[in-house]
Design an enzyme around this catalytic site. Structure first.
Site, short mmCIF file in Angstrom:
data_model
loop_
_atom_site.label_atom_id
_atom_site.label_comp_id
_atom_site.label_asym_id
_atom_site.label_seq_id
_atom_site.Cartn_x
_atom_site.Cartn_y
_atom_site.Cartn_z
N CYS A 14 0.83 -1.21 0.00
CA CYS A 14 0.00 0.00 0.00
C CYS A 14 0.86 1.26 0.00
O CYS A 14 1.57 1.52 -0.95
CB CYS A 14 -1.01 -0.04 1.15
SG CYS A 14 -2.39 1.13 0.90
N HIS B 176 -4.23 -4.38 0.03
CA HIS B 176 -4.00 -5.03 1.32
C HIS B 176 -4.45 -6.49 1.28
O HIS B 176 -5.45 -6.87 1.90
CB HIS B 176 -4.77 -4.29 2.42
CG HIS B 176 -4.15 -3.00 2.85
ND1 HIS B 176 -3.02 -2.93 3.63
CD2 HIS B 176 -4.51 -1.71 2.58
CE1 HIS B 176 -2.70 -1.67 3.84
NE2 HIS B 176 -3.59 -0.91 3.22
N GLU C 19 -3.22 -8.76 2.88
CA GLU C 19 -3.08 -9.32 4.22
C GLU C 19 -4.30 -9.07 5.10
O GLU C 19 -4.44 -9.70 6.17
CB GLU C 19 -1.83 -8.75 4.91
CG GLU C 19 -1.98 -7.37 5.52
CD GLU C 19 -1.91 -6.22 4.52
OE1 GLU C 19 -1.92 -5.05 4.95
OE2 GLU C 19 -1.85 -6.48 3.30
#
EC number: 2.3.1.31
Length: 301
Positions: free
Chosen positions: A142, A235, A237
């Site tokens: 990001c 993102h 994750e």
């Protein structure tokens, strides 16, 4: 194979309950194996949540992975205790003479500032310069990806008319790149940011490959041709609930945020969202560890 984490790290209990194979330092020293050394520069405000998210994805590998956490000395996070940082994190001065197989630089909620206005920018550029000689491959996430494009390749970000938040469809531009080996031609991924990077400048740069992109969220995965840098503008994750937590946090702050795109069922913030990007996230992190870290790092590194 297990992932090695600091003893008593709170994320350990969460990962153990998920049946993820972890071990602490005392158990790891009995393993006759050359583990991968991964350094995580965690710039996210909710550090413990980010620790768990990244460790979960790094665990899905046949390789033993040893993870260390790094924090900025020039800026003290307000959302984590000093005792947590003292126990589980290191400063750049403590590790600057070491070498690492891989490194992750996370996002940070500072994208509306010019890079030079960020409190820890000078420290971050010192770390990014150090990574050129002391780290085999760096994954930037990001804002971390935007910072890498700016520092290493001179590509600046630009402000969006409104925050890009939600789960967006992406397509592969270069499916032959090893980072996305085994990935579907189209896939979903979450985004949460106020800025983006110019796709044409990335495509025209002689040292970069635009691997995947989104019609609505813009460039998503960029890799350097020397495999040194992997930049992910979203993102992967994130947990299923993370965008929702950010949305409700903004509501509590008195802001008027848009409902994240294609995230809540029926766009109803009271309904529980599903994680529809998990498999792609696991695969991309596994590919990075294998093709960009393990197969590129000298044994005696």
């Amino acid at each position: 194979m297990p992932i090695k984490i600091p003893k008593n790290l709170p994320a350990g209990d969460i990962l153990a309950n998920e049946k993820i194979f972890i071990m602490d330092e005392q158990q790891a020293v009995t393993q006759d194996i050359r583990p991968l050394k991964i350094l995580v520069l965690n710039l996210m405000p909710e550090k413990q949540r980010t620790e768990t998210q990244l460790l979960r994805l790094l665990s899905n590998s046949p390789l033993q992975v040893n993870v260390e956490f790094l924090h900025t000395a020039s800026y003290a996070s307000k959302n984590v205790s000093k005792s947590h940082l003292d126990q589980f994190y290191k400063s750049f001065q403590q590790i600057k003479d070491l070498r690492y197989d891989g490194m992750i630089i996370t996002g940070a909620p500072v994208e509306q500032l010019q890079y030079e206005q960020v409190a820890y920018w000078n420290e971050l550029t010192e770390i990014m310069e150090w990574s050129k000689t002391n780290v085999t491959s760096v994954m930037h996430i990001c804002w971390g990806a935007q910072a890498a494009l700016y520092y290493h390749y001179g590509i600046d970000k630009y402000h969006l008319p409104q925050k890009s938040t939600g789960v967006f469809n992406h397509h592969l531009v270069h499916a032959e790149v090893e980072l996305v080996r085994g990935c579907d031609d189209e896939f979903l991924a979450p985004h949460s940011r106020y800025t983006s990077v110019p796709e044409k400048e990335i495509q025209d740069h002689e040292d970069l490959i635009l691997v995947s992109s989104s019609e609505h969220a813009g460039p998503f995965t960029i890799v350097s041709k020397d495999r040194k840098h992997v930049m992910i503008t979203g993102h992967l994750e994130y947990d299923a609930a993370t965008l929702g937590l950010e949305y409700h946090r903004d509501i509590e702050k008195g802001l008027d945020p848009n409902i994240p795109t294609d995230y809540f069922p029926a766009d109803d913030p009271e309904q529980k969202p599903a994680n529809r990007w998990r498999s792609h996230a696991y695969l991309m992190f596994s590919n990075w560890l294998n093709y960009y870290v393990y197969q590129q790092t000298p044994y005696s590194w």
